[in-house]
Design a protein around this motif. Structure first.
Motif, PDB file in Angstrom:
ATOM      1  N   VAL A 133      -1.312   4.278   4.883  1.00 37.10           N
ATOM      2  CA  VAL A 133      -1.725   5.683   5.030  1.00 37.10           C
ATOM      3  C   VAL A 133      -3.192   5.670   5.458  1.00 37.10           C
ATOM      4  O   VAL A 133      -4.070   5.317   4.669  1.00 37.10           O
ATOM      5  CB  VAL A 133      -1.537   6.473   3.727  1.00 37.10           C
ATOM      6  N   TYR A 173       2.611  10.741   1.787  1.00 40.31           N
ATOM      7  CA  TYR A 173       2.988   9.774   0.763  1.00 40.31           C
ATOM      8  C   TYR A 173       4.477   9.431   0.795  1.00 40.31           C
ATOM      9  O   TYR A 173       4.924   8.512   0.097  1.00 40.31           O
ATOM     10  CB  TYR A 173       2.591  10.282  -0.625  1.00 40.31           C
ATOM     11  N   LYS A 191       1.507  -1.779   0.038  1.00 39.91           N
ATOM     12  CA  LYS A 191       1.042  -0.419   0.317  1.00 39.91           C
ATOM     13  C   LYS A 191      -0.460  -0.474   0.564  1.00 39.91           C
ATOM     14  O   LYS A 191      -1.192  -1.090  -0.213  1.00 39.91           O
ATOM     15  CB  LYS A 191       1.338   0.509  -0.860  1.00 39.91           C
ATOM     16  N   VAL A 234      -3.939   1.999   1.606  1.00 35.03           N
ATOM     17  CA  VAL A 234      -4.489   3.342   1.802  1.00 35.03           C
ATOM     18  C   VAL A 234      -5.969   3.238   2.138  1.00 35.03           C
ATOM     19  O   VAL A 234      -6.645   2.285   1.735  1.00 35.03           O
ATOM     20  CB  VAL A 234      -4.302   4.234   0.547  1.00 35.03           C
ATOM     21  N   ILE A 253      -7.369  11.150  -0.256  1.00 38.02           N
ATOM     22  CA  ILE A 253      -6.573  10.049  -0.797  1.00 38.02           C
ATOM     23  C   ILE A 253      -7.133   9.606  -2.147  1.00 38.02           C
ATOM     24  O   ILE A 253      -6.384   9.400  -3.110  1.00 38.02           O
ATOM     25  CB  ILE A 253      -6.543   8.864   0.194  1.00 38.02           C
ATOM     26  N   THR A 277      -6.591  -0.865  -1.239  1.00 37.62           N
ATOM     27  CA  THR A 277      -7.521   0.054  -0.573  1.00 37.62           C
ATOM     28  C   THR A 277      -8.392  -0.709   0.423  1.00 37.62           C
ATOM     29  O   THR A 277      -8.704  -1.884   0.226  1.00 37.62           O
ATOM     30  CB  THR A 277      -8.422   0.761  -1.589  1.00 37.62           C
TER      31      THR A 277
END
Length: 543
Positions: free
Chosen positions: A272, A294, A316, A318, A325, A336
């Motif tokens: 994302v 999401y 995942k 982000v 976020i 992250t």
């Protein structure tokens, strides 16, 4: 005799219909065949609808018109004639930013148009002739009514036909989706990486594909093929058994659009890139945007639960720099990336020079490496970090990634920098949103010693906040630019208001009707001096 009369009466509406239906079908196509986008086009075409409405009045009030005095009827006829000629001129095909493509879907629409046209134009005639033969009706005064009503309905026929064809289109689309699913299932060793975000997703897709190519055979969705059928087309036309990774960009304009894609793509990993206020008009709320973005990580999480968790099995990612976020961190196990303190993959020590940007990358394991790229600006480093985070997590060493990052090219129309003599063009024309517009202005501000010119039609699809964000954009632009050229007086009124409120010199602010006019002016301003021109957003023809 009757046939000749029919041709005489119906030749004008048929000519108008051919041109008008082509034009409105183009607008429907640009709206991705979505009713909401098409109705927005109609709302923005009030004068055009008024011209069609005149024919509706004439068709409905035909008896009343016959009772009017002859001079009044003649005046009314002249008004209708002028409206008809104006519409013909309006509908004549003109060069478009995105050309009208006669696809199979468009052909099916025109087949439905033909059926609707016959029903509207000729069915009343048939009924009238039958009744006249029985002595129950007179042909005389009613022969023009279907033609007038038909000309009034032309802008609405594409929406009606699109609705009628929906079950057919869904069936055809499902057939292609099933074929794409078959191809994906046949490639059992394929790893699928989904990428979504309000902005930055296309850039991360290009960068990630370049980096992953250091160790894998990679297929990505090309350009902006991020809709379900664009993804399906990519799979059916380009997927080969030798591909090891499929990098799949996923776009969204409505709630659950991402889920529609993940339901047949089934991504192994998800990135994302950002969450912001883009397409607020169609999402209706920020909560809907957050929920939809999401949906990609929801799909990855679901796959993880079904297959069992293993190190590096499903990942995942982000953007840890994105405020929305950070405030809505749904998955605590997400990796992250960014420039902010606390990011798992973090960039520090940014240095911008004429040769590009350099920065230091630190991984979650504490490994560090110096990177350099020809790309300029913090936003590019942010997107590169997303690609580095994913590629590194999939086993490509930083030493290889350093070489790949040096080779990265600007993504077309996303702050793409080109130079023509003493003029540099910063092309950010593909799309725009409040954050992206600010980033573009921040990048423009880096070019010290150059005349800075902004050319923009403003931002759209921001719902009720559109004027607010455009006004703020105008204030930000006033603080950076030497000249500002706005494209389209109506669309840019809020930007202009913000620019002038910020105290910008009105003699350095220009409003042009088209990009062509703006393009001519931007080269004329301070001719001979070094200058940088930011092209921020370029609205398609349906705006």
């Amino acid at each position: 005799m009757v046939f000749a009369l029919v041709l005489l009466v119906y030749a004008p509406p048929i000519i108008l219909a051919v041109l008008g239906l082509r034009y409105h079908t183009h607008m429907l196509q640009l709206s991705s065949y979505q009713f909401q986008g098409y109705y927005r086009h109609l709302r923005n075409s009030k004068l055009l609808l008024l011209a069609h409405f005149l024919f509706l009045i004439r068709g409905i009030a035909e008896r009343a018109v016959e009772l009017l005095h002859k001079p009044v009827r003649i005046a009314g006829g002249l008004v209708l004639g002028a409206a008809y000629l104006w519409l013909l001129f309006r509908y004549i095909p003109k060069p478009a930013k995105k050309k009208f493509v006669v696809t199979a879907r468009v052909k099916r629409l025109f087949a439905t148009y033909t059926v609707l046209s016959v029903l509207i134009l000729f069915l009343p005639w048939i009924v009238l002739l039958i009744e006249s033969a029985r002595g129950n009706a007179s042909i005389g005064g009613n022969i023009y009514r279907p033609a007038f009503i038909y000309m009034a309905l032309i802008p609405f026929i594409p929406a009606i036909a699109n609705f009628i064809n929906m079950p057919i289109e869904k069936g055809i689309n499902q057939h292609y989706i099933n074929d794409a699913v078959r191809i994906l299932r046949s490639n059992k060793n394929l790893r699928i990486i989904g990428i979504t975000g309000s902005y930055g997703k296309t850039s991360v897709k290009y960068y990630l594909t370049t980096l992953l190519s250091e160790g894998f055979r990679v297929l990505m969705t090309p350009e902006s093929f991020n809709t379900p059928m664009g993804i399906v087309r990519t799979i059916r036309e380009h997927m080969k058994p030798t591909h090891e990774i499929f990098v799949c960009e996923m776009g969204a304009r409505h709630l659950h659009d991402i889920k529609e894609i993940t339901d047949f793509v089934h991504p192994d990993d998800g990135i994302v890139t950002s969450i912001g206020y883009q397409h607020l008009e169609t999402f209706n709320s920020l909560d809907n945007i957050i929920s939809t973005k999401y949906e990609l990580l929801d799909a990855v999480d679901q796959k993880e639960k079904e297959e069992g968790k293993a190190p590096g099995k499903h990942l995942k990612f982000v953007n840890g720099d994105n405020e929305i976020i950070r405030a809505n961190m749904k998955y605590k196990d997400a990796v992250t990336y960014g420039l902010s303190e606390g990011c798992d993959f973090r960039a520090t020590d940014l240095k911008v020079t004429g040769a590009g940007t350099s920065f230091t990358v630190t991984t979650p394991a504490g490994e560090t490496a110096e990177f350099s790229t020809r790309l300029v600006g913090q936003h590019n480093v942010e997107n590169i970090m997303g690609a580095i985070a994913c590629a590194s997590s999939l086993g490509i060493p930083l030493t290889k990634l350093k070489m790949a990052v040096r080779r990265l090219q600007s993504v077309p129309h996303r702050l793409e920098l080109t130079r023509h003599g003493n003029v540099s063009i910063l092309d950010d024309a593909y799309n725009s949103n409040p954050n992206g517009a600010k980033v573009a202005l921040d990048t423009l501000s880096l070019f010290e010693g150059n005349v800075k010119i902004l050319v923009t039609p403003g931002m759209v699809e921001l719902g009720e906040k559109e004027d607010e964000y455009n006004k703020e954009f105008g204030k930000q632009a006033a603080a950076v630019c030497d000249y500002i050229i706005l494209v389209g007086e109506k669309q840019t009124h809020a930007i202009k208001e913000g620019i002038l409120e910020a105290g910008f010199d009105s003699e350095r602010l220009f409003v042009k009707n088209s990009f062509n006019e703006a393009s001519q002016l931007m080269y004329e301003l301070d001719a001979g001096r070094d200058k940088v021109i930011l092209l921020e957003n370029d609205l398609p023809d349906n705006y």
